[in-house]
Design an enzyme around this catalytic site. Structure first.
Site, short mmCIF file in Angstrom:
data_model
loop_
_atom_site.label_atom_id
_atom_site.label_comp_id
_atom_site.label_asym_id
_atom_site.label_seq_id
_atom_site.Cartn_x
_atom_site.Cartn_y
_atom_site.Cartn_z
N THR A 1 0.86 -1.18 0.00
CA THR A 1 0.00 0.00 0.00
C THR A 1 0.90 1.23 0.00
O THR A 1 1.61 1.48 0.98
CB THR A 1 -0.92 0.02 1.22
OG1 THR A 1 -1.79 -1.11 1.18
CG2 THR A 1 -1.77 1.30 1.24
N LYS B 1 -7.69 1.40 -2.73
CA LYS B 1 -7.32 1.02 -1.38
C LYS B 1 -7.41 2.21 -0.42
O LYS B 1 -7.98 2.10 0.68
CB LYS B 1 -5.90 0.44 -1.37
CG LYS B 1 -5.33 0.13 0.02
CD LYS B 1 -6.05 -1.02 0.70
CE LYS B 1 -5.52 -1.27 2.12
NZ LYS B 1 -4.20 -1.93 2.13
N LYS C 1 -0.99 5.55 8.54
CA LYS C 1 -0.28 5.55 7.25
C LYS C 1 -1.27 5.64 6.09
O LYS C 1 -1.11 6.47 5.18
CB LYS C 1 0.55 4.28 7.14
CG LYS C 1 1.16 4.08 5.74
CD LYS C 1 1.63 2.65 5.51
CE LYS C 1 1.93 2.41 4.04
NZ LYS C 1 2.30 1.01 3.76
#
Length: 290
Positions: A87, A162, A237
């Site tokens: 990611t 995502k 994050k």
């Protein structure tokens, strides 16, 4: 297939092991993590990529992805596929895809959902950006590692999907924690609140699948002292990636930004590091600033 697998930590390790168990020839490389069962050790990232049909990466951020791409792409055979399951920021995913195209290597960004449990069980969901032909090549591998694959469009769109998904997840979990904290202070039993909201318009995945209140709903990290299924620092994050992307395209995301602020404070100035992201309920229960 001949597979090079770079990044064998908590997620990459079980993913590589599942591929090896399915009969694929997997050569792995990691700077620290041990080799999973069935995976042969390579001397370097470039060594893992040589002669590979597919190189899979599971890395911590875009900077590391770019650095690894610089090492592996020159070693890859034209026509091979670089499948990045990290990611990372959208810009890094698209830059690596362009770099791969210059070397006649196909690149896919394919971040995952499902956490360590999904990686171990082979039930991950893959959100894929890149060319359909390259996806067809790696689909048998995705079927081993996961239960669902969604092709989201061209390069970078897997990462876009995502971070948008996780912005929703972070915001809905934050408000679910606030709702339980409010219910407590109003004298409303948590089970009663759950029974109403889970069957009414307040229903969400954060409530009915991953409830932050211990002993309520299906079993979740809340029932295991908030040991992480998905750590709070990883939510920070991902939500920072979402805010970075929003800034880049001038998108207004004030709710996402406020949820990020809560998680960042929880992780960076309180006791959230190392806990599941649903442990935000503990903060909501004691902090009137919610």
């Amino acid at each position: 297939m001949r597979i090079g697998f770079i990044g064998l930590g908590n997620m990459g390790g079980p993913m590589a092991a599942n591929l090896a168990a399915a009969g694929h020839d997997v050569r792995g490389y990691d700077t620290a993590a041990p080799m999973p069962d069935g995976v042969n050790a390579a001397d370097s990232a470039a060594d893992a990529a040589m002669q590979a049909d597919v190189v899979i990466t599971m890395l911590p951020d875009g900077a590391v992805l770019r650095a690894v791409a610089n090492q592996v792409l020159p070693a890859m055979t034209p026509g091979a596929v670089l499948l990045d399951c990290s990611t990372v920021d959208v810009d890094s995913a698209r830059a690596v895809a362009a770099q791969a195209a210059d070397r006649e290597v196909h690149a896919l960004d394919a971040p995952v959902s499902g956490g360590v449990v999904g990686a171990t069980a082979g039930t991950l969901t893959f959100m894929v950006g890149g060319r359909a032909e390259a996806l067809a090549t790696v689909q048998p591998l995705l079927d081993v590692m996961g239960g669902r694959t969604v092709h989201c469009g061209p390069a970078g769109n897997g990462q876009a999907a995502k971070i948008c998904n996780n912005m929703i997840l972070g915001a809905t979990m934050a408000v679910t924690c606030e709702a339980f904290a409010l219910a407590d202070k109003l004298g409303l039993d948590r089970q009663a609140m759950y029974d109403v909201a889970s069957t009414s318009s307040g229903q969400s995945w954060s409530l009915t699948t991953y409830c932050p209140a211990p002993g309520i709903g299906p079993q979740s990290p809340a029932d295991n002292d908030y040991k992480p299924g998905f750590a709070a620092e990883l939510m920070v994050k991902d939500m920072r990636l979402a805010m970075q992307a929003a800034d880049a395209v001038d998108a207004a995301t004030p709710v996402g930004a406020e949820a990020l602020r809560k998680y960042a404070e929880f992780v960076e100035t309180e006791d959230g590091r190392g806990r599941d992201f649903s442990a935000l309920l503990l903060r909501s229960s004691r902090d009137r600033r919610v």
